[in-house]
Each structure stands twice: as structure tokens, then as C-alpha cells.
Design a protein around this motif. Structure first.
Motif, PDB file in Angstrom:
ATOM      1  N   GLU B 151       0.823  -1.223   0.000  1.00  0.00           N
ATOM      2  CA  GLU B 151       0.000   0.000   0.000  1.00  0.00           C
ATOM      3  C   GLU B 151       0.853   1.268   0.000  1.00  0.00           C
ATOM      4  O   GLU B 151       0.360   2.355  -0.288  1.00  0.00           O
ATOM      5  CB  GLU B 151      -0.918   0.037   1.239  1.00  0.00           C
ATOM      6  CG  GLU B 151      -1.953  -1.075   1.328  1.00  0.00           C
ATOM      7  CD  GLU B 151      -3.140  -0.859   0.398  1.00  0.00           C
ATOM      8  OE1 GLU B 151      -3.232   0.224  -0.208  1.00  0.00           O
ATOM      9  OE2 GLU B 151      -3.946  -1.800   0.264  1.00  0.00           O
ATOM     10  N   ILE B 152       2.121   1.146   0.358  1.00  0.00           N
ATOM     11  CA  ILE B 152       3.016   2.315   0.312  1.00  0.00           C
ATOM     12  C   ILE B 152       3.215   2.680  -1.159  1.00  0.00           C
ATOM     13  O   ILE B 152       3.586   1.816  -1.962  1.00  0.00           O
ATOM     14  CB  ILE B 152       4.378   1.985   0.977  1.00  0.00           C
ATOM     15  CG1 ILE B 152       4.180   1.544   2.437  1.00  0.00           C
ATOM     16  CG2 ILE B 152       5.333   3.173   0.877  1.00  0.00           C
ATOM     17  CD1 ILE B 152       5.455   0.979   3.091  1.00  0.00           C
ATOM     18  N   PRO B 153       2.946   3.939  -1.547  1.00  0.00           N
ATOM     19  CA  PRO B 153       2.928   4.267  -2.981  1.00  0.00           C
ATOM     20  C   PRO B 153       4.203   3.905  -3.745  1.00  0.00           C
ATOM     21  O   PRO B 153       4.125   3.502  -4.900  1.00  0.00           O
ATOM     22  CB  PRO B 153       2.678   5.781  -2.996  1.00  0.00           C
ATOM     23  CG  PRO B 153       1.931   6.038  -1.714  1.00  0.00           C
ATOM     24  CD  PRO B 153       2.500   5.071  -0.711  1.00  0.00           C
ATOM     25  N   ALA B 154       5.374   4.006  -3.129  1.00  0.00           N
ATOM     26  CA  ALA B 154       6.617   3.722  -3.874  1.00  0.00           C
ATOM     27  C   ALA B 154       6.812   2.234  -4.176  1.00  0.00           C
ATOM     28  O   ALA B 154       7.661   1.880  -4.996  1.00  0.00           O
ATOM     29  CB  ALA B 154       7.823   4.235  -3.089  1.00  0.00           C
ATOM     30  N   ILE B 155       6.072   1.372  -3.526  1.00  0.00           N
ATOM     31  CA  ILE B 155       6.287  -0.070  -3.724  1.00  0.00           C
ATOM     32  C   ILE B 155       5.675  -0.509  -5.056  1.00  0.00           C
ATOM     33  O   ILE B 155       4.466  -0.391  -5.259  1.00  0.00           O
ATOM     34  CB  ILE B 155       5.678  -0.897  -2.572  1.00  0.00           C
ATOM     35  CG1 ILE B 155       6.237  -0.450  -1.222  1.00  0.00           C
ATOM     36  CG2 ILE B 155       5.892  -2.388  -2.812  1.00  0.00           C
ATOM     37  CD1 ILE B 155       7.734  -0.626  -1.036  1.00  0.00           C
ATOM     38  N   ALA B 156       6.515  -1.007  -5.959  1.00  0.00           N
ATOM     39  CA  ALA B 156       6.075  -1.306  -7.323  1.00  0.00           C
ATOM     40  C   ALA B 156       5.932  -2.785  -7.595  1.00  0.00           C
ATOM     41  O   ALA B 156       5.139  -3.207  -8.433  1.00  0.00           O
ATOM     42  CB  ALA B 156       7.068  -0.719  -8.324  1.00  0.00           C
ATOM     43  N   SER B 157       6.715  -3.614  -6.902  1.00  0.00           N
ATOM     44  CA  SER B 157       6.765  -5.033  -7.275  1.00  0.00           C
ATOM     45  C   SER B 157       7.215  -5.846  -6.068  1.00  0.00           C
ATOM     46  O   SER B 157       7.819  -5.308  -5.128  1.00  0.00           O
ATOM     47  CB  SER B 157       7.745  -5.218  -8.444  1.00  0.00           C
ATOM     48  OG  SER B 157       7.823  -6.580  -8.861  1.00  0.00           O
ATOM     49  N   ILE B 158       6.884  -7.134  -6.086  1.00  0.00           N
ATOM     50  CA  ILE B 158       7.353  -8.070  -5.058  1.00  0.00           C
ATOM     51  C   ILE B 158       8.069  -9.223  -5.740  1.00  0.00           C
ATOM     52  O   ILE B 158       7.532  -9.822  -6.673  1.00  0.00           O
ATOM     53  CB  ILE B 158       6.181  -8.622  -4.222  1.00  0.00           C
ATOM     54  CG1 ILE B 158       5.364  -7.480  -3.616  1.00  0.00           C
ATOM     55  CG2 ILE B 158       6.685  -9.554  -3.134  1.00  0.00           C
ATOM     56  CD1 ILE B 158       4.150  -7.951  -2.837  1.00  0.00           C
ATOM     57  N   LYS B 159       9.260  -9.504  -5.280  1.00  0.00           N
ATOM     58  CA  LYS B 159      10.050 -10.637  -5.792  1.00  0.00           C
ATOM     59  C   LYS B 159       9.824 -11.783  -4.827  1.00  0.00           C
ATOM     60  O   LYS B 159      10.312 -11.759  -3.704  1.00  0.00           O
ATOM     61  CB  LYS B 159      11.519 -10.217  -5.819  1.00  0.00           C
ATOM     62  CG  LYS B 159      12.523 -11.247  -6.287  1.00  0.00           C
ATOM     63  CD  LYS B 159      13.932 -10.611  -6.308  1.00  0.00           C
ATOM     64  CE  LYS B 159      14.991 -11.462  -6.958  1.00  0.00           C
ATOM     65  NZ  LYS B 159      15.358 -12.669  -6.234  1.00  0.00           N
ATOM     66  N   ILE B 160       9.049 -12.765  -5.271  1.00  0.00           N
ATOM     67  CA  ILE B 160       8.665 -13.861  -4.365  1.00  0.00           C
ATOM     68  C   ILE B 160       9.552 -15.084  -4.554  1.00  0.00           C
ATOM     69  O   ILE B 160      10.134 -15.290  -5.621  1.00  0.00           O
ATOM     70  CB  ILE B 160       7.179 -14.277  -4.555  1.00  0.00           C
ATOM     71  CG1 ILE B 160       6.914 -14.802  -5.976  1.00  0.00           C
ATOM     72  CG2 ILE B 160       6.245 -13.124  -4.218  1.00  0.00           C
ATOM     73  CD1 ILE B 160       5.547 -15.467  -6.153  1.00  0.00           C
ATOM     74  N   PRO B 161       9.658 -15.906  -3.509  1.00  0.00           N
ATOM     75  CA  PRO B 161      10.401 -17.164  -3.644  1.00  0.00           C
ATOM     76  C   PRO B 161       9.640 -18.113  -4.574  1.00  0.00           C
ATOM     77  O   PRO B 161       8.453 -17.909  -4.828  1.00  0.00           O
ATOM     78  CB  PRO B 161      10.425 -17.732  -2.212  1.00  0.00           C
ATOM     79  CG  PRO B 161       9.786 -16.720  -1.321  1.00  0.00           C
ATOM     80  CD  PRO B 161       9.049 -15.743  -2.175  1.00  0.00           C
ATOM     81  N   PRO B 162      10.310 -19.147  -5.095  1.00  0.00           N
ATOM     82  CA  PRO B 162       9.647 -20.060  -6.039  1.00  0.00           C
ATOM     83  C   PRO B 162       8.468 -20.788  -5.394  1.00  0.00           C
ATOM     84  O   PRO B 162       8.626 -21.358  -4.327  1.00  0.00           O
ATOM     85  CB  PRO B 162      10.757 -21.053  -6.401  1.00  0.00           C
ATOM     86  CG  PRO B 162      11.785 -20.935  -5.324  1.00  0.00           C
ATOM     87  CD  PRO B 162      11.720 -19.522  -4.835  1.00  0.00           C
ATOM     88  N   PRO B 163       7.297 -20.760  -6.040  1.00  0.00           N
ATOM     89  CA  PRO B 163       6.179 -21.566  -5.526  1.00  0.00           C
ATOM     90  C   PRO B 163       6.519 -23.055  -5.609  1.00  0.00           C
ATOM     91  O   PRO B 163       7.374 -23.466  -6.398  1.00  0.00           O
ATOM     92  CB  PRO B 163       5.032 -21.239  -6.480  1.00  0.00           C
ATOM     93  CG  PRO B 163       5.441 -19.990  -7.202  1.00  0.00           C
ATOM     94  CD  PRO B 163       6.932 -20.008  -7.251  1.00  0.00           C
ATOM     95  N   GLN B 164       5.882 -23.858  -4.783  1.00  0.00           N
ATOM     96  CA  GLN B 164       6.027 -25.307  -4.893  1.00  0.00           C
ATOM     97  C   GLN B 164       5.542 -25.766  -6.274  1.00  0.00           C
ATOM     98  O   GLN B 164       4.642 -25.141  -6.845  1.00  0.00           O
ATOM     99  CB  GLN B 164       5.175 -25.998  -3.813  1.00  0.00           C
ATOM    100  CG  GLN B 164       5.673 -25.773  -2.393  1.00  0.00           C
ATOM    101  CD  GLN B 164       7.083 -26.300  -2.190  1.00  0.00           C
ATOM    102  OE1 GLN B 164       7.355 -27.448  -2.507  1.00  0.00           O
ATOM    103  NE2 GLN B 164       7.991 -25.459  -1.726  1.00  0.00           N
ATOM    104  N   PRO B 165       6.130 -26.868  -6.796  1.00  0.00           N
ATOM    105  CA  PRO B 165       5.702 -27.366  -8.120  1.00  0.00           C
ATOM    106  C   PRO B 165       4.179 -27.571  -8.158  1.00  0.00           C
ATOM    107  O   PRO B 165       3.608 -28.142  -7.230  1.00  0.00           O
ATOM    108  CB  PRO B 165       6.439 -28.704  -8.245  1.00  0.00           C
ATOM    109  CG  PRO B 165       7.622 -28.596  -7.335  1.00  0.00           C
ATOM    110  CD  PRO B 165       7.208 -27.697  -6.211  1.00  0.00           C
ATOM    111  N   GLY B 166       3.560 -27.057  -9.218  1.00  0.00           N
ATOM    112  CA  GLY B 166       2.116 -27.211  -9.367  1.00  0.00           C
ATOM    113  C   GLY B 166       1.280 -26.213  -8.580  1.00  0.00           C
ATOM    114  O   GLY B 166       0.058 -26.195  -8.682  1.00  0.00           O
TER     115      GLY B 166
END
Lengths: 295, 295
Positions: B151-166
Motif C-alpha cells: 500500500e506504500i505508494p513507492a512499492i512497485a513489485s514483489i520478488k517472491i520465492p519459487p512456488p512449490q511445483p504445481g
């Protein structure tokens, strides 16, 4: 110096600068209370948050204030190059020994951690304490690795995490069976200290002794004299503090104690650490009164 | 710039100094291959091991070599004061966005992490990517915290860890349900990239693209065009590399690939990191041949 009580003072931060007066006050209080050594720039000393220059100034102020009590200096950093520079600084400032954790960003392998201790041992002319603290480093030592590292001549002591309740004797027997004779074993996790000292730990690497050295000294003296009942009672009388340590982490609680007792200004931790919220502070103030620690 | 392929180049170290020629080579290779952005001083860029001056020199060399491709600069550090200095440096060097992980020594609370992002957002005039990497920081984001921070205006993207297969579609649906519209979600963990892009991730924050950008671009282009079979096949053709990433960590394997291909000298990682042993290096060389990556 790897026996008895080693007190780890806070490094209070005031408006993003180190409060060197508060550093000297905490160190001299502990020295006057008769601790056997001082662990300066441990986790409680916020070493990981300080620049090389800041670390040097904290060591210099501590050596001045310690009145001859030997100083163990934290030299951990993620990069070996930086650790070696800190080793030089610590020895120049007058540290009698070094405390080294395998501080990590990338998780380290056993060989990398062994290599780190070997490289630092070669560069150091004072003894080294292995700092086993998985909660902050993310690295889990095996006893086999402890054994390999302890064979390095400069390695004098191991600072272990608190054993599970009731497991101190067994844990100590296990660990000593793989260590060279003469390696000192010291416990951290203040709530486990009485039990661990009674089980034969050589030294108590103590957070609470950095801010309330007399209270820690009572537990130590009973335990070293083999007065098990009294040592356990003295420790139990601080259970309100220990339970806060376990709930909030010992650093945040110790900072709140120091602030409450007027030993430092408030807040005293480096951002992003924010110390305890209002509710936590009220609990700390209440625990101080209930444990009779207002001094 | 928060869509498509973001390549994370290594920062090779040569005898304890940064090899800025190798930095420029890796950056210009990726730029020529048509990546959409460059993640300089990410985990693969060894940011956590470098001094402020070193980080500045890597950014300057990268901006020079990037030929206009926008640069996302890693600004993580354990102390907010130091992060803010790195934010200034990154903007001065010409970074188009910042990448920030909650780098920890003491485990951080949710409020401390929120405060960190808020403080950095206030000091930054470029967008910020939240770097969610529990393997290196020890901090586990809840989706509720991701929501508050996004919600902070400067935050543009999130780099997430790899989801589990499937699980990529479900994970992405869950996360997007709590994020503001327009927050870009990007995947790390190269082996999960094809699946995650097909499930609707906006961007692939890619380690392999830092050293083998063409191979990554093939997977990306198939996935963005909705050619699921081909995207999965292209990813499966690199399974020998992905399995080494999972076994040894992507940094050590990528460094070994760069060394094997002659893109950097060897060793290229900062001590105490020691790169792969002989057995690991043989496996990497074999995987490179089997995957047809000799170029």
C-alpha cells in the motif's frame, strides 16, 4: 578468562550515534560487580549494526572503563576480509580474546565455516571463542564441525545456545566427548545458565550481566560453589525476566531494562530494530519491580 | 520495468577486489540479449559482502555497460541508516528502481520490517521492489504484511520465492487477492519460472539470465506468448542446471558456470564463500555441455 561470568553489555544508540558514555557506564558497572570478563560487541552489543569505526570506538571506550577486566571482542562480519580488519582493530584496542560467529547472508557450508575460523586463527595472536548462535546466523553447527574447529590451537572456548530444560548434562557430555581437553564450554541463554553451570559449563556468557551484573553474580556464585538449590532459586526468582527474553528476544528486553533503569536514553536500539512496544515495556517494568531489580 | 525478464548478474571478486571488467562484460551480454531490466547487486551480485564504495563502483560500471536498459539496484543492509545511504548512492548512479530485502541479524518483527520499507520509501524518488527471500534473511513475510507494505505508494513489485511445483497459480491468486491493483509480482527460483510466468507472474527475476541470458529469453518469450508446451520444454531442457541450483544454491553454481565459460576468473566469490568443490565443478561442466550452453 574462559571461566566464570562474562557480561555482554549493550551498545546503546542515541539518534543514530553510539552513546559512548552509556557504554562506559555499563562496562564499569559490570567490572565493579566482579564479572570475570566482558563480552564487548556481542549480539547484545549490536556489533552487526555498527561500522568499523564505531566498533573501534566502542572497544576503546570499553577497555578504558573495564579497569583491567579482560575483554572479549566480537569480530563477526559476513566477509572474511572485513573480519580480518576487525581482528586487527580489536587487538590494537587491547582486546584479550575474540568472539566470532559465522555471520551469514548466503547460508554457509561446513567447509566454509571451518575455513573462516582457520583464516582468522592464522591472523590472530589472541584466543578465539566460537560463537554458535543459529538464531542470528542461520548456521547450525554439528558436533563434528565443533570438533574440527576446536582442534585449531587458537580456539579456546565455545559459546553454545541454551540446552533444552533438563538436557544440560547430557548436552555437555556429548559435546565434551568430541572436543580436545581444555576447550572451555560456555552457555548463553540466561534462563538456562544455572542448570548449565551446575552441569559443568565453564563460563556463563550472559546478557543480563551486562545490565544487572549483581543479579547474575549471585546465580554464578551459588552454582560454582555447588549450591544447586540456591542457584536454581536465584535463577527462578528472575523467571519474569527470562520469560520476556524468550518471548521478545533478550536484546529488546535488555534494552528496555536499561532504558527503564535510566542507564541509557530511549530508544537505544539501531533502526530497523524498534525495541518493545508499550505493552512490552509495561511488562518489563513490572518484571523489574517483581524481581526486586530496581537498583 | 517490472515485467518481462530481469537479469541478475554476478559481481565477480578477484583476489578480494571487484573485477569491474567482468561486471561490465556480464551486464553488456545481458543487455545485448534483450533482457527488460538488470538487477544489479542482488543476492547473485553479492551485495551483502560489499562495502558502500564497492557497491557504488559496481553500479556505475553497470549503468555504463547497460546501454539504456533500466537498472534495479540492491540496497539491502542490516541497518536503516546504511540502507538510506545506499539509496542515495543508487539514485545518484542512475538506478531506475531499488531492490530491498529485510536483511537481518536479529530476527525482525513485522512492524520493524514495515517501518524499514516506510522509511526507505520516504527517502526514495524511484520505485521499490520488495525482496522476499527467507533463505538469506531468515524473515518470513505473511501475505498480510505484503499487503500493508504494497500500500506504500513507492512499492512497485514483489520478488517472491519459487512456488512449490504445481502451486504457482494458486499462490499467485492468493497473493494478488491481498495486493493493490497494479503491484507487479515477480518470481525468483529459476526452475519455477516457466510455470510461474504461465500462471501470470509479471516478471522473472532471474539468476541464470545474468550468465546465460539467451537461454532465459527463450523460456520467457514462449511463456509470454502463451506457448505453454514450449516454455515448459525449454525449462525442462535446463533441468540439469536447475537441479544443481537446488543442491548447491544458485549463487555458487552460477559462479561456477561463469568461471567455466571464461566470463570471470576463478575463484570469483568473496571469502568465506568458497564456491563449488571439484566434484561440484565437474557436475556443472557436464550440465553445461548436456544443456548445450557452451556459448
Amino acid at each position: 578468562m574462559f571461566s566464570g561470568l562474562c557480561a555482554f553489555p549493550l551498545t546503546p544508540i542515541r539518534e543514530d550515534h553510539i552513546d559512548l558514555k552509556a557504554v562506559a557506564l555499563l562496562v564499569s558497572r559490570a567490572a565493579r560487580a566482579g564479572v570475570d570478563s566482558l563480552g564487548v560487541l556481542g549480539s547484545t552489543g549490536n556489533y552487526a549494526y555498527l561500522s568499523r569505526e564505531e566498533r573501534r570506538s566502542v572497544l576503546e571506550a570499553s577497555v578504558d572503563a573495564a579497569d583491567g577486566v579482560p575483554i572479549l571482542a566480537g569480530v563477526g562480519a559476513v566477509r572474511t576480509r572485513d573480519v580480518l580488519a576487525l581482528v586487527d582493530d580489536a587487538q590494537t584496542a587491547g582486546a584479550s580474546a575474540l568472539l566470532l560467529a559465522p555471520v551469514s547472508y548466503q547460508r554457509l557450508t561446513e567447509n566454509e565455516v571451518f575455513g573462516l575460523y582457520k583464516d582468522v586463527a592464522e591472523a590472530s595472536s589472541v584466543p578465539i571463542v566460537v560463537y554458535d548462535n543459529p538464531a542470528t546466523t542461520g548456521f547450525i553447527f554439528t558436533d563434528e564441525l565443533h570438533s574440527r574447529i576446536a582442534e585449531i590451537p587458537a580456539i579456546a572456548s565455545i559459546k553454545i545456545p541454551p540446552p533444552q530444560p533438563g538436557q544440560a548434562s547430557e548436552r555437555l557430555r556429548e559435546l565434551r566427548s568430541v572436543l580436545p581437553d581444555g576447550t572451555s564450554v560456555g552457555v548463553s541463554g540466561d534462563w538456562a545458565a544455572a542448570e548449565s553451570l551446575l552441569a559443568g559449563c565453564d563460563v556463563w556468557y550472559s546478557v543480563i550481566a551486562g545490565v544487572l551484573p549483581e543479579a547474575a553474580k549471585i546465580i554464578l556464585d551459588h552454582a560454582l560453589a555447588g549450591r544447586g538449590v540456591q542457584a536454581r532459586e536465584a535463577s527462578a526468582s528472575l523467571e519474569a525476566v527470562w520469560s520476556l527474553f524468550r518471548a521478545y528476544g533478550s536484546l529488546r528486553v535488555t534494552a528496555a531494562i536499561a532504558e527503564d533503569l535510566g542507564l541509557t536514553s530511549s530508544p537505544s536500539l539501531p533502526l530497523p530494530l524498534r525495541g518493545l512496544d508499550r505493552d512490552g515495556r509495561l511488562k518489563v517494568a513490572d518484571a523489574i519491580r517483581r524481581c526486586g531489580l530496581e537498583a
